[in-house]
Design a protein around this motif. Structure first.
Motif, PDB file in Angstrom:
ATOM      1  N   VAL A 164       8.713  -0.466  -7.915  1.00 13.73           N
ATOM      2  CA  VAL A 164       9.524   0.016  -6.800  1.00 13.73           C
ATOM      3  C   VAL A 164       8.753  -0.139  -5.497  1.00 13.73           C
ATOM      4  O   VAL A 164       7.607   0.319  -5.388  1.00 13.73           O
ATOM      5  CB  VAL A 164       9.880   1.511  -7.003  1.00 13.73           C
ATOM      6  N   CYS A 165       9.373  -0.782  -4.497  1.00 15.50           N
ATOM      7  CA  CYS A 165       8.713  -0.937  -3.196  1.00 15.50           C
ATOM      8  C   CYS A 165       8.885   0.343  -2.389  1.00 15.50           C
ATOM      9  O   CYS A 165      10.000   0.810  -2.175  1.00 15.50           O
ATOM     10  CB  CYS A 165       9.276  -2.130  -2.431  1.00 15.50           C
ATOM     11  N   GLU A 166       7.755   0.896  -1.944  1.00 12.73           N
ATOM     12  CA  GLU A 166       7.791   2.147  -1.187  1.00 12.73           C
ATOM     13  C   GLU A 166       8.222   1.932   0.260  1.00 12.73           C
ATOM     14  O   GLU A 166       8.474   2.882   0.987  1.00 12.73           O
ATOM     15  CB  GLU A 166       6.399   2.806  -1.206  1.00 12.73           C
ATOM     16  N   VAL A 167       8.303   0.670   0.681  1.00 11.08           N
ATOM     17  CA  VAL A 167       8.711   0.385   2.060  1.00 11.08           C
ATOM     18  C   VAL A 167      10.220   0.122   2.133  1.00 11.08           C
ATOM     19  O   VAL A 167      10.946   0.822   2.829  1.00 11.08           O
ATOM     20  CB  VAL A 167       7.922  -0.817   2.636  1.00 11.08           C
ATOM     21  N   CYS A 168      10.708  -0.861   1.380  1.00 13.10           N
ATOM     22  CA  CYS A 168      12.127  -1.222   1.511  1.00 13.10           C
ATOM     23  C   CYS A 168      12.990  -0.691   0.370  1.00 13.10           C
ATOM     24  O   CYS A 168      14.205  -0.780   0.428  1.00 13.10           O
ATOM     25  CB  CYS A 168      12.277  -2.743   1.618  1.00 13.10           C
ATOM     26  N   GLY A 169      12.365  -0.160  -0.690  1.00 16.24           N
ATOM     27  CA  GLY A 169      13.140   0.439  -1.773  1.00 16.24           C
ATOM     28  C   GLY A 169      13.598  -0.560  -2.823  1.00 16.24           C
ATOM     29  O   GLY A 169      14.196  -0.191  -3.831  1.00 16.24           O
ATOM     30  N   VAL A 196       3.936  -1.909  -2.637  1.00 21.69           N
ATOM     31  CA  VAL A 196       4.564  -2.634  -1.535  1.00 21.69           C
ATOM     32  C   VAL A 196       4.913  -4.033  -2.031  1.00 21.69           C
ATOM     33  O   VAL A 196       4.053  -4.724  -2.572  1.00 21.69           O
ATOM     34  CB  VAL A 196       3.623  -2.709  -0.307  1.00 21.69           C
ATOM     35  N   CYS A 197       6.182  -4.412  -1.868  1.00 19.79           N
ATOM     36  CA  CYS A 197       6.635  -5.703  -2.394  1.00 19.79           C
ATOM     37  C   CYS A 197       6.124  -6.862  -1.536  1.00 19.79           C
ATOM     38  O   CYS A 197       5.733  -6.656  -0.391  1.00 19.79           O
ATOM     39  CB  CYS A 197       8.162  -5.721  -2.491  1.00 19.79           C
ATOM     40  N   PRO A 198       6.125  -8.088  -2.079  1.00 17.34           N
ATOM     41  CA  PRO A 198       5.605  -9.238  -1.320  1.00 17.34           C
ATOM     42  C   PRO A 198       6.312  -9.416   0.020  1.00 17.34           C
ATOM     43  O   PRO A 198       5.674  -9.763   1.017  1.00 17.34           O
ATOM     44  CB  PRO A 198       5.892 -10.435  -2.230  1.00 17.34           C
ATOM     45  N   GLY A 199       7.616  -9.164   0.060  1.00 10.55           N
ATOM     46  CA  GLY A 199       8.355  -9.300   1.314  1.00 10.55           C
ATOM     47  C   GLY A 199       7.850  -8.337   2.384  1.00 10.55           C
ATOM     48  O   GLY A 199       7.841  -8.648   3.565  1.00 10.55           O
ATOM     49  N   CYS A 200       7.410  -7.167   1.966  1.00  3.58           N
ATOM     50  CA  CYS A 200       6.945  -6.144   2.913  1.00  3.58           C
ATOM     51  C   CYS A 200       5.469  -6.285   3.264  1.00  3.58           C
ATOM     52  O   CYS A 200       5.049  -5.854   4.333  1.00  3.58           O
ATOM     53  CB  CYS A 200       7.235  -4.749   2.369  1.00  3.58           C
ATOM     54  N   THR A 201       4.651  -6.887   2.405  1.00  2.00           N
ATOM     55  CA  THR A 201       3.243  -7.109   2.759  1.00  2.00           C
ATOM     56  C   THR A 201       3.119  -8.388   3.579  1.00  2.00           C
ATOM     57  O   THR A 201       2.068  -8.665   4.118  1.00  2.00           O
ATOM     58  CB  THR A 201       2.342  -7.265   1.515  1.00  2.00           C
TER      59      THR A 201
END
Ligand SMILES: [Zn+2]
Ligand SMILES: [Zn+2]
Length: 144
Positions: A94-99, A134-139
């Motif tokens: 689960v990405c803590e930034v975008c969900g 944190v998912c790759p899109g958000c990092t």
């Protein structure tokens, strides 16, 4: 995912659920989606195609899919539920930034069931394991 959609449609047919164009679109969107969308995400993605569809319609259809065993609801406290049309055993990151939620494979954790049953006396029926980060899109790192 076409085979999966056929299978899902066949299963719905046996349960006597009437297929509508919206129902079909929601199911096929869920099967194609890799991010475990919320009902709102589904609504926004399909609203141009079905201008008369409401968020309530999306929810009602999701309920039908859940009751038919085609879709799993993932609840996260106060934030919106996310929906998963992949009913095979798998785990979630689960990405803590975008969900957004990504699937990953890992062997079944039978040890956890046995340990939990031993320590609590529960008859364990299911467990849910998730990793957070944190998912790759958000990092900003795009994985190919
Ligand atoms: Zn993210
Ligand atoms: Zn999943």
């Amino acid at each position: 995912m076409a085979a999966q959609l056929e299978q899902a449609l066949a299963k719905l047919k046996t349960t006597g659920v009437r297929m509508t164009p919206q129902r079909h679109a929601i199911l096929s969107f869920l099967l194609d989606s890799m991010t475990h969308p919320t009902a709102d995400d589904i609504y926004k993605s399909l609203e141009s195609k079905f201008p008369n569809m409401s968020v309530a319609t999306v929810y009602n259809n999701l309920k039908v899919f859940i009751e038919s065993g085609l879709v799993r609801e993932l609840t996260y406290g106060d934030s919106s539920s996310r929906f998963d049309a992949d009913m095979t055993d798998h785990y979630h990151a689960v990405c803590e930034v975008c969900g957004k939620i990504a699937d990953f494979e890992y062997p079944p954790l039978h040890d956890i069931e046995i340990t939990a049953a031993g320590q609590t006396g529960f008859q364990v029926s299911a467990y849910r394991l998730e990793v957070y980060g944190v998912c790759p899109g958000c990092t900003g790192i795009t994985k190919h």
